[in-house]
Design an enzyme around this catalytic site. Structure first.
Site, PDB file in Angstrom:
ATOM      1  N   GLU A   1       1.070  -1.130   0.037  1.00 40.76           N
ATOM      2  CA  GLU A   1      -0.069  -0.221  -0.126  1.00 40.76           C
ATOM      3  C   GLU A   1       1.118   1.200   0.431  1.00 40.76           C
ATOM      4  OE1 GLU A   1      -1.977  -2.880   2.900  1.00 40.76           O
ATOM      5  OE2 GLU A   1       0.336  -2.937   1.807  1.00 40.76           O
TER       6      GLU A   1
ATOM      7  N   CYS B   1       0.177   0.667   7.668  1.00 40.08           N
ATOM      8  CA  CYS B   1      -0.553   1.689   6.243  1.00 40.08           C
ATOM      9  C   CYS B   1      -2.519   1.861   6.300  1.00 40.08           C
ATOM     10  CB  CYS B   1      -0.612  -0.382   5.624  1.00 40.08           C
ATOM     11  SG  CYS B   1       0.806  -0.493   4.524  1.00 40.08           S
TER      12      CYS B   1
END
Length: 184
Positions: free
Chosen positions: A59, A89
């Site tokens: 990500e 994340c």
């Protein structure tokens, strides 16, 4: 820093099977992505995986190394992740969305990353509460869509979710349970 094999437009059949089968627990995270700028009807496709050399999660790698903001148009990002975002994340995605007001994000996950940990559950809830974010567990149609969209060669759908339908359903129910506090 781009390294060969960490990203591209199409993913191999083998990688799709190995990384997105929710019965397995691979050490990598794969992110399949579609971007659509301004409702054009045309999609830009890409995939990345985590980069252990530079210590990027998939990500973070996508948002910091791949995505190129365009201030003149809205962008819809759809991610198909082999694992749900971790606590860190989730925070990175929120920070990104706070800077990029013209981005909507739709996240589909094949499996839940340490869903039993309260901090991961709280981070997913917080991310899902963000105005331009949706998070859901992948369903059979998502698997079919990924197979038909992110593989370079045409072919029949031989990655049937029927063999792991019960795990798909369990992930959906678990994610619903995690996110349920949002709607109380």
């Amino acid at each position: 820093m781009h390294q060969r094999g960490l990203r591209g437009m199409y993913i191999s059949r083998r990688a799709l099977r190995q990384q997105f089968d929710p019965r397995t627990r691979p050490n990598e995270t794969y992110l399949l992505c579609e971007l659509q700028w301004g409702g054009s009807g045309r999609f830009w496709m890409h995939w990345v995986k985590n980069d252990d050399v530079d210590n990027y999660h998939a990500e973070e790698y996508f948002l910091e190394q791949i995505f190129e903001p365009r201030s003149y148009s809205f962008c819809d990002i759809t991610w198909y992740l082999s694992w749900s975002p971790c606590e860190d994340c989730c925070a990175i995605i929120q920070d990104f969305l706070e800077e990029e007001h013209n981005v909507n994000m739709h996240i589909h996950v094949a499996r839940l990353y340490y869903a039993e940990l309260p901090r991961n559950r709280a981070a997913l809830r917080e991310l899902a509460s963000f105005p331009r974010v949706t998070i859901q567990a992948m369903d059979v149609e998502d698997y079919r869509y990924c197979w038909n969209t992110f593989l370079q060669t045409d072919g029949y759908f031989d990655f049937t979710a029927g063999s792991f339908q019960s795990v798909v359903e369990r992930n959906r129910l678990t994610l619903e349970d995690i996110l349920m506090d949002l709607h109380l």
